[in-house]
Motif scaffolding. Structure first.
Motif, PDB file in Angstrom:
ATOM      1  N   TYR A  27      -3.527 -11.436  -5.850  1.00 57.05           N
ATOM      2  CA  TYR A  27      -2.826 -10.619  -4.864  1.00 57.05           C
ATOM      3  C   TYR A  27      -1.315 -10.657  -5.124  1.00 57.05           C
ATOM      4  CZ  TYR A  27      -1.669  -8.641  -0.266  1.00 57.05           C
ATOM      5  OH  TYR A  27      -1.196  -7.851   0.755  1.00 57.05           O
ATOM      6  N   TYR A  28      -0.789 -11.833  -5.399  1.00 54.11           N
ATOM      7  CA  TYR A  28       0.639 -11.975  -5.710  1.00 54.11           C
ATOM      8  C   TYR A  28       0.997 -11.149  -6.945  1.00 54.11           C
ATOM      9  CZ  TYR A  28       5.127 -14.550  -5.917  1.00 54.11           C
ATOM     10  OH  TYR A  28       6.452 -14.914  -5.902  1.00 54.11           O
ATOM     11  N   ALA A  29       0.185 -11.239  -7.983  1.00 52.95           N
ATOM     12  CA  ALA A  29       0.453 -10.489  -9.212  1.00 52.95           C
ATOM     13  C   ALA A  29       0.433  -8.987  -8.956  1.00 52.95           C
ATOM     14  CB  ALA A  29      -0.574 -10.867 -10.286  1.00 52.95           C
ATOM     15  N   ILE A  30      -0.500  -8.529  -8.159  1.00 50.68           N
ATOM     16  CA  ILE A  30      -0.610  -7.101  -7.863  1.00 50.68           C
ATOM     17  C   ILE A  30       0.604  -6.619  -7.063  1.00 50.68           C
ATOM     18  CG2 ILE A  30      -1.951  -5.411  -6.531  1.00 50.68           C
ATOM     19  CD1 ILE A  30      -4.445  -7.144  -7.438  1.00 50.68           C
ATOM     20  N   LEU A  31       1.039  -7.421  -6.120  1.00 53.33           N
ATOM     21  CA  LEU A  31       2.228  -7.058  -5.347  1.00 53.33           C
ATOM     22  C   LEU A  31       3.460  -6.989  -6.247  1.00 53.33           C
ATOM     23  CD1 LEU A  31       1.803  -9.256  -2.132  1.00 53.33           C
ATOM     24  CD2 LEU A  31       1.207  -6.839  -2.429  1.00 53.33           C
ATOM     25  N   SER A  32       3.643  -8.006  -7.084  1.00 55.85           N
ATOM     26  CA  SER A  32       4.876  -8.074  -7.869  1.00 55.85           C
ATOM     27  C   SER A  32       4.851  -7.201  -9.120  1.00 55.85           C
ATOM     28  CB  SER A  32       5.200  -9.522  -8.227  1.00 55.85           C
ATOM     29  OG  SER A  32       4.202 -10.086  -9.023  1.00 55.85           O
ATOM     30  N   GLU A  33       3.713  -7.082  -9.774  1.00 57.52           N
ATOM     31  CA  GLU A  33       3.665  -6.323 -11.028  1.00 57.52           C
ATOM     32  C   GLU A  33       3.297  -4.855 -10.845  1.00 57.52           C
ATOM     33  OE1 GLU A  33       1.498  -8.184 -14.246  1.00 57.52           O
ATOM     34  OE2 GLU A  33       1.972 -10.177 -13.465  1.00 57.52           O
ATOM     35  N   LYS A  34       2.460  -4.563  -9.875  1.00 58.82           N
ATOM     36  CA  LYS A  34       1.983  -3.184  -9.682  1.00 58.82           C
ATOM     37  C   LYS A  34       2.571  -2.524  -8.446  1.00 58.82           C
ATOM     38  CE  LYS A  34      -0.910  -3.301 -13.157  1.00 58.82           C
ATOM     39  NZ  LYS A  34      -0.792  -2.413 -14.306  1.00 58.82           N
ATOM     40  N   THR A  35       3.302  -3.276  -7.643  1.00 62.91           N
ATOM     41  CA  THR A  35       3.833  -2.809  -6.359  1.00 62.91           C
ATOM     42  C   THR A  35       2.777  -2.020  -5.571  1.00 62.91           C
ATOM     43  OG1 THR A  35       4.914  -0.861  -7.307  1.00 62.91           O
ATOM     44  CG2 THR A  35       6.249  -2.852  -7.099  1.00 62.91           C
ATOM     45  N   TYR A  36       1.580  -2.568  -5.570  1.00 57.42           N
ATOM     46  CA  TYR A  36       0.491  -1.989  -4.784  1.00 57.42           C
ATOM     47  C   TYR A  36       0.461  -2.736  -3.455  1.00 57.42           C
ATOM     48  CZ  TYR A  36      -4.110  -0.021  -3.683  1.00 57.42           C
ATOM     49  OH  TYR A  36      -5.155   0.648  -3.100  1.00 57.42           O
ATOM     50  N   TYR A  37       1.019  -2.102  -2.421  1.00 56.44           N
ATOM     51  CA  TYR A  37       1.121  -2.717  -1.096  1.00 56.44           C
ATOM     52  C   TYR A  37       0.090  -2.068  -0.173  1.00 56.44           C
ATOM     53  CZ  TYR A  37       5.762  -4.131  -2.833  1.00 56.44           C
ATOM     54  OH  TYR A  37       6.802  -4.639  -3.562  1.00 56.44           O
ATOM     55  N   PRO A  38      -1.025  -2.752   0.060  1.00 56.88           N
ATOM     56  CA  PRO A  38      -2.086  -2.136   0.859  1.00 56.88           C
ATOM     57  C   PRO A  38      -1.783  -2.111   2.356  1.00 56.88           C
ATOM     58  CG  PRO A  38      -2.707  -4.361   0.240  1.00 56.88           C
ATOM     59  CD  PRO A  38      -1.395  -4.072  -0.447  1.00 56.88           C
ATOM     60  N   ASP A  39      -2.320  -1.091   2.994  1.00 52.63           N
ATOM     61  CA  ASP A  39      -2.245  -0.991   4.449  1.00 52.63           C
ATOM     62  C   ASP A  39      -3.340  -1.831   5.098  1.00 52.63           C
ATOM     63  OD1 ASP A  39      -0.168   1.216   4.780  1.00 52.63           O
ATOM     64  OD2 ASP A  39      -1.591   2.131   3.376  1.00 52.63           O
ATOM     65  N   GLY A  41       7.589  -7.698   2.524  1.00 50.32           N
ATOM     66  CA  GLY A  41       8.101  -6.806   3.549  1.00 50.32           C
ATOM     67  C   GLY A  41       7.108  -5.871   4.211  1.00 50.32           C
ATOM     68  N   PHE A  42       5.852  -6.233   4.255  1.00 46.82           N
ATOM     69  CA  PHE A  42       4.881  -5.399   4.955  1.00 46.82           C
ATOM     70  C   PHE A  42       3.812  -6.275   5.591  1.00 46.82           C
ATOM     71  CE2 PHE A  42       2.955  -6.088   0.911  1.00 46.82           C
ATOM     72  CZ  PHE A  42       1.587  -5.935   1.060  1.00 46.82           C
ATOM     73  N   GLU A  43       3.005  -5.667   6.447  1.00 46.58           N
ATOM     74  CA  GLU A  43       2.004  -6.423   7.195  1.00 46.58           C
ATOM     75  C   GLU A  43       0.689  -5.647   7.245  1.00 46.58           C
ATOM     76  OE1 GLU A  43       1.499  -8.094  11.726  1.00 46.58           O
ATOM     77  OE2 GLU A  43       3.522  -7.919  10.909  1.00 46.58           O
ATOM     78  N   PRO A  44      -0.199  -5.884   6.283  1.00 40.44           N
ATOM     79  CA  PRO A  44      -1.463  -5.155   6.289  1.00 40.44           C
ATOM     80  C   PRO A  44      -2.428  -5.694   7.345  1.00 40.44           C
ATOM     81  CG  PRO A  44      -1.509  -6.781   4.557  1.00 40.44           C
ATOM     82  CD  PRO A  44      -0.121  -6.826   5.165  1.00 40.44           C
ATOM     83  N   GLU A  45      -3.327  -4.837   7.763  1.00 39.62           N
ATOM     84  CA  GLU A  45      -4.443  -5.286   8.580  1.00 39.62           C
ATOM     85  C   GLU A  45      -5.379  -6.044   7.642  1.00 39.62           C
ATOM     86  OE1 GLU A  45      -8.207  -3.340  10.999  1.00 39.62           O
ATOM     87  OE2 GLU A  45      -6.463  -2.079  10.555  1.00 39.62           O
ATOM     88  N   ILE A  46      -5.910  -7.176   8.076  1.00 37.84           N
ATOM     89  CA  ILE A  46      -6.805  -7.978   7.236  1.00 37.84           C
ATOM     90  C   ILE A  46      -8.143  -8.117   7.939  1.00 37.84           C
ATOM     91  CG2 ILE A  46      -7.171 -10.179   6.059  1.00 37.84           C
ATOM     92  CD1 ILE A  46      -4.085 -10.525   6.088  1.00 37.84           C
ATOM     93  N   ARG A  47      -9.193  -7.749   7.210  1.00 35.01           N
ATOM     94  CA  ARG A  47     -10.548  -7.868   7.745  1.00 35.01           C
ATOM     95  C   ARG A  47     -11.385  -8.728   6.811  1.00 35.01           C
ATOM     96  NH1 ARG A  47     -11.895  -1.676   9.642  1.00 35.01           N
ATOM     97  NH2 ARG A  47     -10.116  -1.462  11.039  1.00 35.01           N
ATOM     98  N   GLN A  48     -12.413  -9.338   7.367  1.00 36.19           N
ATOM     99  CA  GLN A  48     -13.277 -10.198   6.564  1.00 36.19           C
ATOM    100  C   GLN A  48     -14.732  -9.809   6.740  1.00 36.19           C
ATOM    101  OE1 GLN A  48     -12.314 -14.074   8.026  1.00 36.19           O
ATOM    102  NE2 GLN A  48     -13.368 -13.787   9.945  1.00 36.19           N
ATOM    103  N   GLU A  49     -15.511 -10.056   5.701  1.00 30.35           N
ATOM    104  CA  GLU A  49     -16.943  -9.769   5.730  1.00 30.35           C
ATOM    105  C   GLU A  49     -17.655 -10.896   4.998  1.00 30.35           C
ATOM    106  OE1 GLU A  49     -20.286  -7.721   6.705  1.00 30.35           O
ATOM    107  OE2 GLU A  49     -18.329  -6.780   7.038  1.00 30.35           O
ATOM    108  N   ILE A  50     -18.660 -11.479   5.630  1.00 32.34           N
ATOM    109  CA  ILE A  50     -19.418 -12.562   5.000  1.00 32.34           C
ATOM    110  C   ILE A  50     -20.767 -12.014   4.540  1.00 32.34           C
ATOM    111  CG2 ILE A  50     -20.497 -14.821   5.376  1.00 32.34           C
ATOM    112  CD1 ILE A  50     -18.252 -15.347   7.451  1.00 32.34           C
TER     113      ILE A  50
END
Length: 164
Positions: free
Chosen positions: A19-31, A60-69
């Motif tokens: 997740y860190y790599a995707i944020l920093s390298e791809k600037t993919y910031y999910p909603d 600098g953003f705050e996505p909604e986080i959901r979980q599924e087991i």
């Protein structure tokens, strides 16, 4: 709008570091972020969620986080749930990324086989050349032994249609 789906397996670090790599390298910031976990790793969900929250806040953003087991090694259940989710997200206008790095093989297969029919925008995988560093935070692992791959982008380059 962007959605991010990840599969929690044996290593919470694998989930958080990718997740860190995707944020920093791809600037993919999910909603919205969906974390699928096998029932045997459900006790690690709070740690994974907190890691996603901390990193998102840093960027600098705050996505909604959901979980599924899902049940352990039940690739049919995982495939059905993930495919249904992706279909719903795409119908609602989301760009969809899935991270297969932290997931165990059965759930990764369950996620990837059905989505080949409906497609996603990104399939991320953080490759680390040695397991000696795999249980450390992203920035503590030498960048030269890490490579963030996007299998969808790589396939476009291979086919010669990277400009899409």
């Amino acid at each position: 709008m962007k959605a991010y789906i990840t599969i929690l397996g044996r290593s919470t670090w694998a989930l958080i570091n990718t997740y860190y790599a995707i944020l920093s390298e791809k600037t993919y910031y999910p909603d919205i972020v969906y974390i699928f976990a096998e029932d045997i790793y459900a006790d690690q969900l709070d740690k994974a969620i907190r890691g996603i929250e901390i990193l998102s806040e840093e960027f600098g953003f705050e996505p909604e986080i959901r979980q599924e087991i899902v049940r352990e090694s039940d690739f049919v259940e995982a495939g059905f749930k993930i495919t249904s989710l992706i279909r719903d997200l795409k119908q609602n206008g989301y760009s969809v990324a899935i991270d297969v790095t932290p997931g165990r093989k059965a759930l990764v297969a369950g996620a990837l086989i059905p989505i080949s029919k409906i497609g996603v925008d990104h399939v991320f995988y953080l490759a680390i050349k040695t397991l000696d560093n795999a249980s450390k935070p992203y920035r503590m692992i030498p960048l030269q032994i890490q490579e963030l791959k996007d299998f969808v982008e790589d396939a476009k380059v291979y086919r010669g249609d990277a400009s899409e």
